[in-house]
Design a protein around this motif. Sequence first.
Motif, PDB file in Angstrom:
ATOM      1  N   GLY A   1     -17.211   2.636  -4.622  1.00 37.11           N
ATOM      2  CA  GLY A   1     -15.921   3.247  -3.930  1.00 37.11           C
ATOM      3  C   GLY A   1     -15.658   3.038  -2.854  1.00 37.11           C
ATOM      4  O   GLY A   1     -16.465   2.440  -1.927  1.00 37.11           O
ATOM      5  N   ALA A   2     -14.448   3.572  -2.265  1.00 36.95           N
ATOM      6  CA  ALA A   2     -14.140   3.450  -0.825  1.00 36.95           C
ATOM      7  C   ALA A   2     -14.843   4.455  -0.037  1.00 36.95           C
ATOM      8  O   ALA A   2     -14.534   4.019   1.381  1.00 36.95           O
ATOM      9  CB  ALA A   2     -12.468   3.887  -0.562  1.00 36.95           C
TER      10      ALA A   2
ATOM     11  N   SER B   1     -10.185   9.630  -8.421  1.00 38.34           N
ATOM     12  CA  SER B   1      -9.054   9.667  -8.804  1.00 38.34           C
ATOM     13  C   SER B   1      -8.716   8.144  -9.491  1.00 38.34           C
ATOM     14  O   SER B   1      -8.319   7.829 -10.502  1.00 38.34           O
ATOM     15  CB  SER B   1      -7.732   9.829  -7.834  1.00 38.34           C
ATOM     16  OG  SER B   1      -7.935  11.247  -7.484  1.00 38.34           O
ATOM     17  N   ALA B   2      -9.365   7.089  -8.647  1.00 37.93           N
ATOM     18  CA  ALA B   2      -9.216   5.687  -9.109  1.00 37.93           C
ATOM     19  C   ALA B   2     -10.128   5.487 -10.330  1.00 37.93           C
ATOM     20  O   ALA B   2      -9.588   4.796 -11.030  1.00 37.93           O
ATOM     21  CB  ALA B   2      -9.879   4.771  -7.959  1.00 37.93           C
TER      22      ALA B   2
ATOM     23  N   LEU C   1       1.371   0.439  11.721  1.00 44.03           N
ATOM     24  CA  LEU C   1       0.627   0.916  10.590  1.00 44.03           C
ATOM     25  C   LEU C   1       0.511   0.096   9.586  1.00 44.03           C
ATOM     26  O   LEU C   1       1.055  -1.162   9.348  1.00 44.03           O
ATOM     27  CB  LEU C   1       1.563   2.067  10.020  1.00 44.03           C
ATOM     28  CG  LEU C   1       1.938   2.950  10.996  1.00 44.03           C
ATOM     29  CD1 LEU C   1       2.996   4.077  10.334  1.00 44.03           C
ATOM     30  CD2 LEU C   1       0.665   3.972  11.599  1.00 44.03           C
ATOM     31  N   THR C   2      -0.679   0.290   8.571  1.00 45.38           N
ATOM     32  CA  THR C   2      -0.932  -0.697   7.660  1.00 45.38           C
ATOM     33  C   THR C   2      -1.442   0.069   6.654  1.00 45.38           C
ATOM     34  O   THR C   2      -1.956   1.127   6.805  1.00 45.38           O
ATOM     35  CB  THR C   2      -2.037  -1.940   7.782  1.00 45.38           C
ATOM     36  OG1 THR C   2      -2.201  -2.808   7.137  1.00 45.38           O
ATOM     37  CG2 THR C   2      -3.216  -1.295   8.460  1.00 45.38           C
ATOM     38  N   ASP C   3      -1.599  -0.140   5.340  1.00 44.98           N
ATOM     39  CA  ASP C   3      -2.242   0.482   4.420  1.00 44.98           C
ATOM     40  C   ASP C   3      -3.503   0.105   4.100  1.00 44.98           C
ATOM     41  O   ASP C   3      -3.933  -1.041   4.371  1.00 44.98           O
ATOM     42  CB  ASP C   3      -1.254   0.199   2.730  1.00 44.98           C
ATOM     43  CG  ASP C   3      -0.323   1.438   2.561  1.00 44.98           C
ATOM     44  OD1 ASP C   3       0.003   1.809   3.472  1.00 44.98           O
ATOM     45  OD2 ASP C   3      -0.259   1.329   1.296  1.00 44.98           O
ATOM     46  N   VAL C   4      -4.403   1.176   3.946  1.00 49.39           N
ATOM     47  CA  VAL C   4      -5.837   1.028   3.554  1.00 49.39           C
ATOM     48  C   VAL C   4      -6.205   1.680   2.270  1.00 49.39           C
ATOM     49  O   VAL C   4      -5.449   2.532   1.821  1.00 49.39           O
ATOM     50  CB  VAL C   4      -6.491   1.402   4.861  1.00 49.39           C
ATOM     51  CG1 VAL C   4      -6.235   0.873   6.054  1.00 49.39           C
ATOM     52  CG2 VAL C   4      -6.551   2.979   4.912  1.00 49.39           C
ATOM     53  N   ALA C   5      -7.487   1.511   1.995  1.00 47.75           N
ATOM     54  CA  ALA C   5      -7.993   1.985   0.761  1.00 47.75           C
ATOM     55  C   ALA C   5      -8.577   3.530   0.844  1.00 47.75           C
ATOM     56  O   ALA C   5      -9.487   3.243   1.886  1.00 47.75           O
ATOM     57  CB  ALA C   5      -8.975   1.037   0.096  1.00 47.75           C
ATOM     58  N   LEU C   6      -8.136   4.187   0.317  1.00 50.38           N
ATOM     59  CA  LEU C   6      -8.785   5.584  -0.043  1.00 50.38           C
ATOM     60  C   LEU C   6      -9.833   5.936  -0.888  1.00 50.38           C
ATOM     61  O   LEU C   6     -10.704   6.586  -0.947  1.00 50.38           O
ATOM     62  CB  LEU C   6      -7.935   6.965   0.123  1.00 50.38           C
ATOM     63  CG  LEU C   6      -6.702   6.822   1.287  1.00 50.38           C
ATOM     64  CD1 LEU C   6      -6.077   8.178   1.312  1.00 50.38           C
ATOM     65  CD2 LEU C   6      -7.427   6.717   2.657  1.00 50.38           C
ATOM     66  N   GLY C   7      -9.341   5.185  -2.011  1.00 49.61           N
ATOM     67  CA  GLY C   7     -10.341   5.244  -3.198  1.00 49.61           C
ATOM     68  C   GLY C   7     -10.368   3.917  -3.921  1.00 49.61           C
ATOM     69  O   GLY C   7      -9.222   3.085  -3.834  1.00 49.61           O
ATOM     70  N   VAL C   8     -11.401   3.570  -4.819  1.00 49.70           N
ATOM     71  CA  VAL C   8     -11.407   2.284  -5.545  1.00 49.70           C
ATOM     72  C   VAL C   8     -12.253   2.313  -6.650  1.00 49.70           C
ATOM     73  O   VAL C   8     -13.214   3.009  -6.390  1.00 49.70           O
ATOM     74  CB  VAL C   8     -11.837   1.034  -4.437  1.00 49.70           C
ATOM     75  CG1 VAL C   8     -13.098   1.255  -3.950  1.00 49.70           C
ATOM     76  CG2 VAL C   8     -11.677  -0.150  -5.131  1.00 49.70           C
ATOM     77  N   ALA C   9     -12.118   1.848  -7.639  1.00 52.32           N
ATOM     78  CA  ALA C   9     -12.879   1.551  -8.919  1.00 52.32           C
ATOM     79  C   ALA C   9     -12.851   0.324  -9.502  1.00 52.32           C
ATOM     80  O   ALA C   9     -11.702  -0.307  -9.530  1.00 52.32           O
ATOM     81  CB  ALA C   9     -12.410   2.754  -9.969  1.00 52.32           C
TER      82      ALA C   9
END
Length: 362
Positions: free
Chosen positions: A222-223, A119-120, A151-159
Amino acid sequence: MRLEILPVPGIGDVTEGDDLAAMIATAAPWLRDDDVLVVTSKIVSKAEGRLVDVPADGPERLAARDEVLAAETARVVASRGPTRIVQTHHGFVMASAGIDASNVDKTRLVLLPEDPDASARALRAALRDRYDVDVAVIISDTMGRPWRNGLTDVALGVAGMAAIRDHRGEVDPYGNELQLTQMAVVDELAGAGELIKGKCDQVPVAVVRGYLSAVRPDDGAGASALVRESELDLFSLGTAEARADGLRSAATADPGPGGTPPDPAAVARAIAAVADVIAPGTAFTHVTDDEVRAGLVSSVDGWPADATGLVLGAAPTPVDQPDLVRFGADLQRLRTALAAEGIGSTLLPPPTGSTASACLAI
């Protein structure tokens, strides 16, 4: 380094089939090359049609949600009441497999993107090819963390950038070579973006500017690089689940000696662990004198070739049938305690001429 974290308002509600690249480019015509675009996974999932229909309330809704959770689960890590921590098919360990019921109609649930890295990559390519802006893209979601509240946000996908900044081999100002330091920079950037996006502000996209001097020409690994290999995972089960797994192993496994001399301190710990639960009069003795052990071993029937240690077990006397049953249970307790110390054992008859009732080859 000077960082700016910029919100991208005006995205609006996202529905299945929407063109995210067009929506983002329209809402943020000021995007620049080398920006980092942090996109909430929920709008990616909505655009990709990763939604399921469920009843709005009642037990039917709970049953439907459980079915969806089972389908999204590769492995249950921990369960406490209604809470399920699971590993998804992506490899992420998350509460409820990341299934979300917020910011969506009550009759629908939002699943994680099927392939967040893809997706990224697709979003990055669309922005580059159609709008002539080359950015890195992070698909983010919210997670809890072991040992920490909140809670905190994290990366599920990366490009467009590496998920990890690897400092191994570098030397710090004191001359120490760094051995283990690998920074999950995309998680840090995802968390930074969440400071701007929030949960109720309907700002699902943020831009981090100033972190990258240049995006990667390729998309990168990617992640998925953040998912720890199972053989290196020291926390693959919750406490209660690990205990239950250990009890099942104790009931079914029959590990023999491993060919390595056992640590006398470990054997002593195993004997001490069962001391308060074995029958009165039962005694276990670790034979540590090499000469004495060799003399006893020579008269034991079926002594394993890879055994390097000996524990003698003495049953209480006089012995009747119930005592023998209890003695057998106590021997199994000790074998389990030894296994917990990493020491395999084999149950054998006692040495000829000894006062022992049984022996364990370890």
